[in-house]
Design a protein around this motif. Sequence first.
Motif, mmCIF file in Angstrom:
data_model
loop_
_atom_site.group_PDB
_atom_site.id
_atom_site.type_symbol
_atom_site.label_atom_id
_atom_site.label_comp_id
_atom_site.label_asym_id
_atom_site.label_seq_id
_atom_site.Cartn_x
_atom_site.Cartn_y
_atom_site.Cartn_z
ATOM 1 N N TRP A 215 0.893 -1.090 0.046
ATOM 2 C CA TRP A 215 0.090 -0.122 -0.117
ATOM 3 C C TRP A 215 0.882 1.206 0.055
ATOM 4 O O TRP A 215 0.649 2.320 -0.709
ATOM 5 C CB TRP A 215 -0.939 0.019 1.259
ATOM 6 C CG TRP A 215 -1.919 1.240 1.287
ATOM 7 C CD1 TRP A 215 -1.771 2.301 1.872
ATOM 8 C CD2 TRP A 215 -3.080 1.365 0.227
ATOM 9 N NE1 TRP A 215 -2.564 3.265 1.646
ATOM 10 C CE2 TRP A 215 -3.661 2.623 0.750
ATOM 11 C CE3 TRP A 215 -3.603 0.720 -0.531
ATOM 12 C CZ2 TRP A 215 -4.831 3.322 0.266
ATOM 13 C CZ3 TRP A 215 -5.070 1.154 -0.979
ATOM 14 C CH2 TRP A 215 -5.449 2.184 -0.561
ATOM 15 N N SER A 216 1.892 1.182 0.818
ATOM 16 C CA SER A 216 2.948 2.316 0.727
ATOM 17 C C SER A 216 3.446 2.646 -0.493
ATOM 18 O O SER A 216 3.923 3.812 -1.080
ATOM 19 C CB SER A 216 3.822 2.181 1.529
ATOM 20 O OG SER A 216 5.059 1.133 1.335
ATOM 21 N N ARG A 217 3.615 1.615 -1.553
ATOM 22 C CA ARG A 217 4.078 1.763 -2.898
ATOM 23 C C ARG A 217 3.131 2.181 -3.778
ATOM 24 O O ARG A 217 3.452 2.128 -4.909
ATOM 25 C CB ARG A 217 4.907 0.633 -3.103
ATOM 26 C CG ARG A 217 5.970 0.153 -2.344
ATOM 27 C CD ARG A 217 7.263 1.040 -2.211
ATOM 28 N NE ARG A 217 8.248 0.771 -1.579
ATOM 29 C CZ ARG A 217 9.242 -0.394 -1.821
ATOM 30 N NH1 ARG A 217 9.176 -1.132 -2.662
ATOM 31 N NH2 ARG A 217 10.296 -0.686 -0.944
ATOM 32 N N VAL A 246 -12.189 4.809 5.860
ATOM 33 C CA VAL A 246 -12.451 6.222 6.356
ATOM 34 C C VAL A 246 -11.267 7.159 5.493
ATOM 35 O O VAL A 246 -11.592 8.288 5.305
ATOM 36 C CB VAL A 246 -12.288 6.463 7.904
ATOM 37 C CG1 VAL A 246 -12.630 7.763 8.402
ATOM 38 C CG2 VAL A 246 -13.668 5.285 8.487
ATOM 39 N N LEU A 247 -10.035 6.722 5.676
ATOM 40 C CA LEU A 247 -9.083 7.650 5.154
ATOM 41 C C LEU A 247 -9.118 7.942 3.631
ATOM 42 O O LEU A 247 -8.981 8.762 3.109
ATOM 43 C CB LEU A 247 -7.662 6.927 5.348
ATOM 44 C CG LEU A 247 -7.368 6.896 6.822
ATOM 45 C CD1 LEU A 247 -6.055 6.057 6.992
ATOM 46 C CD2 LEU A 247 -7.172 8.108 7.551
ATOM 47 N N GLY A 461 0.647 5.482 0.731
ATOM 48 C CA GLY A 461 0.546 5.206 -0.597
ATOM 49 C C GLY A 461 -0.219 6.490 -1.321
ATOM 50 O O GLY A 461 0.204 7.600 -1.161
ATOM 51 N N VAL A 462 -1.219 6.005 -1.848
ATOM 52 C CA VAL A 462 -2.177 7.244 -2.559
ATOM 53 C C VAL A 462 -2.475 8.244 -1.558
ATOM 54 O O VAL A 462 -2.997 9.165 -2.069
ATOM 55 C CB VAL A 462 -3.264 6.676 -3.470
ATOM 56 C CG1 VAL A 462 -2.623 5.747 -4.631
ATOM 57 C CG2 VAL A 462 -4.211 5.907 -2.473
ATOM 58 N N LEU A 463 -2.580 8.168 -0.404
ATOM 59 C CA LEU A 463 -3.027 9.135 0.598
ATOM 60 C C LEU A 463 -1.919 10.179 0.886
ATOM 61 O O LEU A 463 -2.046 10.882 1.603
ATOM 62 C CB LEU A 463 -3.561 8.311 1.784
ATOM 63 C CG LEU A 463 -4.559 7.309 1.776
ATOM 64 C CD1 LEU A 463 -4.736 6.564 2.867
ATOM 65 C CD2 LEU A 463 -6.038 8.074 1.324
#
Length: 502
Positions: A215-217, A246-247, A461-463
Amino acid sequence: MCGMPSGESTQASVHEPEPVLPTEEDRVAAAGSELIGGPLGRRALTGRSWWTPVRVIALVAIGMFALGLVQKAPCYNGAWFFGASSQYTHACYSDIPHLYQGRGFADGLVPYFDQLPGDMEYLEYPVLTGVFMEVASWLTPGSGSIQDQEQWYWMVNAGMLMACAAVIAVCVTRTHARRPWDGLLIALAPAVALTATINWDLLAVALTAAAMLMWSRGRSLAFGVLLGLATAAKLYPVLLLGPLLVLCWRAGRWRQYGTALAGAAVAWLVVNGPVMLFAFDGWSKFYTFSQERGVDFGSFWLILAQNSDDPLSTDTVNTLATLLMLLCCGGVAALALTAPRRPRFAQLAFLIVAAFVLTNKVYSPQYVLWLVPLAALARPKWRDFLIWQAGEVAYFVGIWMYLAYTTSGDAHKGLPVDGYHWVIGMHLLGTLYLCAMVVRDILMPERDPVRRSGDDDPSGGVLDGAEDVFVLGPADRPARHAVQFEGPRVEWGRTGATGGSL
């Protein structure tokens, strides 16, 4: 381009910054580094050695795991097989050797399909964990006495679990790219070394850590698939989909969340579907056992039950525990939508799993493994991490001493009931303390060790650096700044910011 930081991002996010060294920002880390020569000097050459942070941390994790195996030596050499309470007095108990015969692996029975003799009709573990156990039984020599086979079975499982421990250390180290040395929190965690081979939880923890890395990537599908596999090994990883929902709601990242959810569902079904269709009774045993299991070790429910003349029924505890968990979920959701800056994914992931641990009707000592990687990502501060670990180590010793007391007959060697309640309290208070620190970081972002160095959400990631599209209440107002804060005031993800796309 999705995930681009807004115009309000700091200069540190535009130009690739240097890695964050814990010895420069953490007093405990700096003091501990004196054992190996002290903090890194300003003129030190970095990046030119084979000894990269990932390799060092992986080797340290393997070394600590090996020390945990040594700690189990008194049981391996006899306490698992002779004497009712010696495995408790030596604090070296493990489920693994006992279940080799107790769950039919010694007799070649197929998990979920073949009924077991005794009180437990079928294997009471999720399917992917059952596969892990079965593979280990294939690698166990079938010759020799049953004691020899159980020793081999434990050693085979220990080798496979050591690989899982290394995967966890590597994944956590790489998730926060600028903070690789935070992985030492995992590698040196005493509770990990002590509990790693009690059960098979490290499989699910490794898959969850790998999912967090994906997810971080920005790899939403890979995250979903790995999280679905983790949920097929243990139930708790599915909880991470809640805070992520929620995020993504706050950031408007619905497509990525949908991809992750679909990947998780398909991966879980691929593993569970065949067993569910052809051996439903065996497949469902994990879920029915979890529901029917009474109040057990480590929970505050046990303290209430053992101090009550009329303990609550299992059904009542199930209902109340579910309601408490739902309240915690609501609180985490409210925190995520009203915080002055969108919380980091790892922070909410830690809080939701910690809530499950705290409200559940049972807390086995190896459950700490669920929280350790999330804690290292959520609150990479050595002081707070070690305070929490001290409570977990006390609980680890306390539960075995309590079991020694209850199994030693009239001798009563060990920790009596009142003493056991105190160590349960230490575990609960330690976990609550770390939760409080994470909540404070969310409400006062400049207190967050990760954001103090100019990052937004490196595990998001995308957040990471995304604009907000939906917030509630206090999130519309500027962040409160910590008293006596020195350093850059980072403004990420504010509603109405320019730059970036949805």
